[in-house]
Design a protein around this motif. Sequence first.
Motif, PDB file in Angstrom:
ATOM      1  N   LYS A  45       0.720  -1.235   0.127  1.00 16.87           N
ATOM      2  CA  LYS A  45       0.000   0.065  -0.019  1.00 16.87           C
ATOM      3  C   LYS A  45       0.888   1.279   0.055  1.00 16.87           C
ATOM      4  O   LYS A  45       0.263   2.521  -0.069  1.00 16.87           O
ATOM      5  CB  LYS A  45      -0.840  -0.028   1.210  1.00 16.87           C
ATOM      6  CG  LYS A  45      -0.079  -0.030   2.503  1.00 16.87           C
ATOM      7  CD  LYS A  45      -1.176  -0.068   3.912  1.00 16.87           C
ATOM      8  CE  LYS A  45      -0.507  -0.181   5.099  1.00 16.87           C
ATOM      9  NZ  LYS A  45      -1.307  -0.094   6.209  1.00 16.87           N
ATOM     10  N   THR A  46       2.002   1.179   0.326  1.00 15.43           N
ATOM     11  CA  THR A  46       3.051   2.287   0.459  1.00 15.43           C
ATOM     12  C   THR A  46       3.235   3.103  -0.928  1.00 15.43           C
ATOM     13  O   THR A  46       3.016   4.329  -0.947  1.00 15.43           O
ATOM     14  CB  THR A  46       4.302   1.970   0.831  1.00 15.43           C
ATOM     15  OG1 THR A  46       4.515   1.270   1.991  1.00 15.43           O
ATOM     16  CG2 THR A  46       5.421   2.993   0.938  1.00 15.43           C
ATOM     17  N   SER A  48       0.820   3.545  -3.607  1.00 10.77           N
ATOM     18  CA  SER A  48      -0.327   3.999  -3.610  1.00 10.77           C
ATOM     19  C   SER A  48      -0.746   5.105  -2.990  1.00 10.77           C
ATOM     20  O   SER A  48      -1.152   6.344  -3.315  1.00 10.77           O
ATOM     21  CB  SER A  48      -1.528   3.107  -3.774  1.00 10.77           C
ATOM     22  OG  SER A  48      -1.851   2.248  -2.391  1.00 10.77           O
ATOM     23  N   ARG A  49      -0.230   4.871  -1.240  1.00  8.23           N
ATOM     24  CA  ARG A  49      -0.281   6.033  -0.422  1.00  8.23           C
ATOM     25  C   ARG A  49       0.375   7.328  -0.835  1.00  8.23           C
ATOM     26  O   ARG A  49      -0.046   8.482  -0.604  1.00  8.23           O
ATOM     27  CB  ARG A  49      -0.205   5.587   0.739  1.00  8.23           C
ATOM     28  CG  ARG A  49      -0.310   6.418   2.074  1.00  8.23           C
ATOM     29  CD  ARG A  49      -0.670   5.918   3.320  1.00  8.23           C
ATOM     30  NE  ARG A  49       0.721   5.010   3.712  1.00  8.23           N
ATOM     31  CZ  ARG A  49       1.886   5.454   4.294  1.00  8.23           C
ATOM     32  NH1 ARG A  49       1.671   6.670   4.701  1.00  8.23           N
ATOM     33  NH2 ARG A  49       2.893   4.823   4.322  1.00  8.23           N
ATOM     34  N   GLU A  52      -1.366   8.788  -3.994  1.00  8.60           N
ATOM     35  CA  GLU A  52      -2.426   9.363  -3.814  1.00  8.60           C
ATOM     36  C   GLU A  52      -2.710  10.448  -2.884  1.00  8.60           C
ATOM     37  O   GLU A  52      -3.590  11.363  -3.128  1.00  8.60           O
ATOM     38  CB  GLU A  52      -3.439   8.303  -3.811  1.00  8.60           C
ATOM     39  CG  GLU A  52      -3.632   7.179  -4.755  1.00  8.60           C
ATOM     40  CD  GLU A  52      -4.469   5.948  -4.446  1.00  8.60           C
ATOM     41  OE1 GLU A  52      -5.074   6.053  -3.260  1.00  8.60           O
ATOM     42  OE2 GLU A  52      -4.412   5.089  -5.104  1.00  8.60           O
ATOM     43  N   SER A  53      -2.058  10.443  -1.835  1.00 11.09           N
ATOM     44  CA  SER A  53      -2.045  11.154  -0.648  1.00 11.09           C
ATOM     45  C   SER A  53      -0.995  12.146  -0.258  1.00 11.09           C
ATOM     46  O   SER A  53      -0.922  13.413  -0.289  1.00 11.09           O
ATOM     47  CB  SER A  53      -2.819  10.600   0.477  1.00 11.09           C
ATOM     48  OG  SER A  53      -1.870   9.505   1.109  1.00 11.09           O
ATOM     49  N   GLY A  71       2.556  12.046   7.610  1.00 10.16           N
ATOM     50  CA  GLY A  71       2.575  11.049   6.850  1.00 10.16           C
ATOM     51  C   GLY A  71       2.777   9.542   7.333  1.00 10.16           C
ATOM     52  O   GLY A  71       2.521   8.511   7.019  1.00 10.16           O
ATOM     53  N   ASP A  73       5.578   7.889   7.014  1.00  8.57           N
ATOM     54  CA  ASP A  73       6.332   7.024   6.015  1.00  8.57           C
ATOM     55  C   ASP A  73       7.701   7.097   6.240  1.00  8.57           C
ATOM     56  O   ASP A  73       8.353   8.260   6.174  1.00  8.57           O
ATOM     57  CB  ASP A  73       5.850   7.405   4.469  1.00  8.57           C
ATOM     58  CG  ASP A  73       6.694   6.471   3.426  1.00  8.57           C
ATOM     59  OD1 ASP A  73       6.041   5.524   3.248  1.00  8.57           O
ATOM     60  OD2 ASP A  73       7.750   7.061   3.041  1.00  8.57           O
TER      61      ASP A  73
END
Length: 334
Positions: A45-46, A48-49, A52-53, A71, A73
């Motif tokens: 998911k990293t 796309s995250r 997208e965001s 975030g 991340d």
Amino acid sequence: MPRVRELEVFRLLLPYGRRTETLLVKLTDHGGMTGWGEATAPAAKTWSRLEESLAATLVGLDWEHPDTVAGGDSAVDMACWDLWTRMRGVPLAEAIGGTRTSLMATVRLAPDPSVESLVSRVNQQVCAGYGHVTLDVRPGWDVEPVRAVRQAYPALTLAVDCGNAYSDHGQLVALDSYGLEVIERPFATSDVYAHASLQDQVTASVAVEAGSSAELDDYLTMRAARVLLLRPAAFTSLSEVRRAHDKAAAAGWDIQCTGGQGAGLARAATVAVASLPGCTLPCDVTQPPRQNQIVTPIVGANAGVIAVPLTQSGLGHDIDEARVRRLAKESFRA
């Protein structure tokens, strides 16, 4: 004050060994200064995250300090720290409180086809200047190889990494009779009681790995170990890494920094963290394949010693961006 003009994310397929993936983040501010970060085990998911965001959140954002960038991340956090310290002309190690200019290194040796072959490999590393060796052990490959290495090298500082593979104490207590310094990750991470029980029975220090300072609290409360295995890539931020370091050091624990995966940036961050005053045990950034490195100079040990880059700002290494783009499986820019 940094303001990100552009964000680029690269998914790299590293060409050596098991062809593992790593994720790189490049931030560019409006003055053209860049900062880089790496996630060595990116979750599905990293990507796309980020696309997208986080990209929409970061681009155009004014921020005073990496801690203020939301975030969670690790690659983005590392890139923010790299950019922030480069803009200030200070090394990352100095910015987070590091005090060491060089680090002792351990070399990690995986299980071998034979005990004789393992002893030969240990000999190669000792001749190369290493005074500390960590042997990977598993049920069925533990007492015999450790005994052989100890007999061949009575004065060598030895540790074992159990890879969370054991469910009882018997073989681990037997290993302790061979003068080990550390028994790393003996049981499942969640089994705090098993770690505490083992530490009561062995002379060696038990080492546990935690992914947050809150997770570390359970081990500290139970006195379940005496060493924190600190892997910066497992944390969401370098500030959280520092908090875990501070807690373990305040409890009187030793700390070993580890981070031997990826394309070089995560290793560079591991070296910076290992320069902190509480990181008392040899650092584990086992010499990586040159084919996987996108940084200059290469991050690794020379004669068992790792230099902390204190003459260059940020992570202290130049990025071979052309190589990054050649190795990129996919990328995007925002």
